[in-house]
Write a protein that holds these residues in place. Structure first.
Motif, PDB file in Angstrom:
ATOM      1  N   VAL A 289       1.947   1.814  -3.527  1.00 36.11           N
ATOM      2  CA  VAL A 289       1.034   2.169  -4.396  1.00 36.11           C
ATOM      3  C   VAL A 289       0.440   3.532  -3.840  1.00 36.11           C
ATOM      4  N   GLY A 290       0.326   4.089  -2.745  1.00 39.48           N
ATOM      5  CA  GLY A 290       0.056   5.532  -2.125  1.00 39.48           C
ATOM      6  C   GLY A 290       0.765   6.337  -2.609  1.00 39.48           C
ATOM      7  N   ARG A 291       2.312   6.069  -2.838  1.00 36.64           N
ATOM      8  CA  ARG A 291       3.409   7.092  -3.199  1.00 36.64           C
ATOM      9  C   ARG A 291       3.045   7.162  -4.695  1.00 36.64           C
ATOM     10  N   PHE A 292       2.764   6.361  -5.604  1.00 37.11           N
ATOM     11  CA  PHE A 292       2.418   6.468  -6.717  1.00 37.11           C
ATOM     12  C   PHE A 292       1.349   7.215  -7.146  1.00 37.11           C
ATOM     13  N   ARG A 293       0.031   6.580  -6.451  1.00 30.41           N
ATOM     14  CA  ARG A 293      -1.035   7.563  -6.173  1.00 30.41           C
ATOM     15  C   ARG A 293      -0.873   9.184  -6.164  1.00 30.41           C
ATOM     16  N   ASP A 294      -0.077   9.429  -5.021  1.00 30.66           N
ATOM     17  CA  ASP A 294      -0.051  10.973  -4.636  1.00 30.66           C
ATOM     18  C   ASP A 294       1.049  11.635  -5.585  1.00 30.66           C
TER      19      ASP A 294
ATOM     20  N   TRP B  29       0.706  12.003 -15.246  1.00 30.85           N
ATOM     21  CA  TRP B  29      -0.175  11.103 -15.654  1.00 30.85           C
ATOM     22  C   TRP B  29      -0.035  10.984 -17.323  1.00 30.85           C
TER      23      TRP B  29
ATOM     24  N   TYR C 135       8.667   5.480 -12.175  1.00 33.29           N
ATOM     25  CA  TYR C 135       7.190   5.203 -12.607  1.00 33.29           C
ATOM     26  C   TYR C 135       6.701   5.366 -14.110  1.00 33.29           C
TER      27      TYR C 135
ATOM     28  N   LEU D  61       0.627  10.936  -8.914  1.00 30.51           N
ATOM     29  CA  LEU D  61      -0.004  11.234  -9.933  1.00 30.51           C
ATOM     30  C   LEU D  61      -0.937  12.407  -9.699  1.00 30.51           C
ATOM     31  N   ARG D  62      -1.606  12.422  -8.481  1.00 31.95           N
ATOM     32  CA  ARG D  62      -2.286  13.804  -8.099  1.00 31.95           C
ATOM     33  C   ARG D  62      -1.545  14.907  -7.940  1.00 31.95           C
TER      34      ARG D  62
ATOM     35  N   PRO E 260       0.818  -1.307   0.004  1.00 26.79           N
ATOM     36  CA  PRO E 260      -0.037   0.054  -0.080  1.00 26.79           C
ATOM     37  C   PRO E 260       0.775   1.272  -0.078  1.00 26.79           C
TER      38      PRO E 260
ATOM     39  N   TYR F 230      10.198  10.768 -10.647  1.00 24.10           N
ATOM     40  CA  TYR F 230       8.887  10.073 -11.750  1.00 24.10           C
ATOM     41  C   TYR F 230       9.542   9.046 -12.586  1.00 24.10           C
TER      42      TYR F 230
END
Length: 457
Positions: free
Chosen positions: A12-17, A26, A173, A19-20, A9, A170
């Motif tokens: 995944v959370g770092r990746f989601r942050d 993105w 990613y 992207l935001r 998590p 980045y």
């Protein structure tokens, strides 16, 4: 909860942050995903063509007759002839590309590059659909040019969009996005090639490139904002300079010279493996569809290992320790692999070392090299970087394709012993490149690094 599950998590959370926090990430993610999806749909077709025992499917009849009359049967020199022709094409295209990026702004030459590849894919659809003789050679040359120029342009463009600090955070990613695309491509090919035929794969790839075009047009807005905010040289005006500036910079600048040397030997070790694998495929497969499926399987193995390294290691190494481990670890891995092959050159080991070599290049070495370009000016990125990724790259292919022909006559032990020397050369080039990279500023200043200003003043 186990330690392993608690880490997931977080990643995944770092990746989601990320992207935001960065919409540009993105769009870059989608861009590279579609670019490599489109390429890897077609890569197994190229491999099958180059390893095909049907020489008339690869070369035009007139070319077969000409070489046969001069005592050089093309079926014995397929890869050598293809790599030679590819290098000659690169020599012709490099000044044309230099003229394009010198005389036209980014908003023009980027869409032109991708638009050219989309149109030519439609031409290849017709060639494969009608079974034109010599289509294999034409496609091999085209997709090799496509891979190098399209990917080189992508990473040069990324250095316009992101700073050095953002690149370290980045690029892992973005590389993983490309790996996911590289997963999808072979899966599509393996699933569809025997149902719809090779010709229709061209249309699927063209569709992916159309999405790439949309992404680059969107990302151009962020590139402009970054250049304005940091007062960097604008990519919205023609770059100017000589059309041969890329090659001239490589000769003149130590950092680019060592980068070229590292790439040259890195390509060499891959070419030796590639040619040896093609020889194995010719012995084991006679049907183009089955050999295409075999190469798709190899690509899937490469991409699985690449994705694991990108998700769990690349970002960590680049963010915490810089580019040194990411450049040196692949060299050590390849040295170990070639040492094993020199002692025990089994066909299965050739495939294993091929997977490890390509995966370490894609997941570690390539992202590390590309972060360097965020610290230099646009001419270094778009001209010298493209020259290294095209002319130098294909020069290495050409050289080591003939080296393979020579060394293979003495047996696999000698062949892989030569590859071991090339692996040592690549690792030494990486070490010297690191010493030169330490002299660069942490970030680009007014579009021109300090050492470049001194060299041109």
């Amino acid at each position: 909860m186990s330690a392993a599950s608690s880490r997931t998590p977080g990643a995944v959370g770092r990746f989601r942050d990320a992207l935001r926090g960065s919409p540009a990430l993105w769009w870059s993610f989608v861009y590279f995903f579609c670019l490599l999806s489109g390429y890897y749909v077609l890569r197994p077709v190229r491999e099958a063509m180059s390893a095909s025992a049907d020489v008339e499917a690869v070369f035009p009849r007139a070319m077969i007759d000409f070489f046969g009359a001069h005592g050089m049967p093309l079926k014995d020199f397929t890869l050598q002839v293809l790599f030679t022709c590819t290098f000659l094409i690169m020599l012709v295209l490099q000044p044309l590309y230099g003229a394009l990026v010198s005389r036209y702004p980014r908003r023009v030459f980027l869409p032109v590059v991708y638009g050219f590849f989309i149109v030519t894919l439609l031409v290849f659809y017709v060639l494969f659909d009608t079974g034109v003789p010599g289509r294999g050679m034409a496609f091999f040359l085209w997709i090799t040019v496509f891979n190098l120029f399209a990917v080189a342009v992508f990473w040069s463009f990324m250095a316009d969009v992101f700073s050095n600090a953002e690149a370290k955070a980045y690029y892992g990613y973005i590389g993983a996005a490309g790996t996911l695309g590289a997963f999808l491509g072979p899966i599509l090919t393996r699933t569809l090639v025997e149902r719809i035929g090779i010709a229709h794969l061209m249309l699927i790839s063209a569709g992916f490139l159309c999405v790439c075009m949309v992404c680059l047009l969107r990302l151009r807005l962020w590139a402009v904002k970054r250049e304005q905010a940091q007062r960097l040289a604008s990519g919205e005006v023609p770059m100017g300079g000589s059309v041969l500036a890329g090659l001239q910079l490589i000769v003149r600048e130590p950092l680019l010279r060592w980068l070229a040397i590292m790439v040259l030997f890195g390509v060499g070790i891959g070419t030796l493996l590639y040619n040896e694998q093609a020889a194995i495929v010719r012995r084991l497969f006679t049907d183009p569809a089955s050999s295409t499926a075999y190469y798709a399987t190899i690509d899937l193995a490469v991409n699985a290992l690449t994705l694991l390294v990108q998700v769990f290691l690349t970002r960590l190494l680049l963010s915490r320790y810089g580019i040194a481990p990411a450049l040196l670890i692949p060299g050590v891995a390849v040295i170990v692999g070639y040492s094993i092959l020199a002692a025990s050159p089994l066909p299965m080991m050739v495939a294993v070392v091929q997977v490890v070599t390509r995966a370490s290049e894609f997941s570690l070495a390539k992202p590390a090299r590309e972060t360097i370009y965020t610290r230099v000016d646009r001419e270094w990125r778009y001209k010298a970087g493209a020259a290294i990724d095209t002319v130098i790259y294909r020069g290495g292919d050409l050289t080591f394709a003939w080296v393979h022909k020579l060394l293979s006559a003495f047996g696999p032990h000698v062949l892989f012993g030569g590859g071991l020397l090339a692996a040592c050369g690549m690792t030494f080039g990486a070490w010297r490149l690191l010493r030169e990279a330490d002299k660069l500023p942490a970030e680009r200043r007014d579009g021109v690094p300090a050492d470049a200003r001194a060299a041109t003043s």
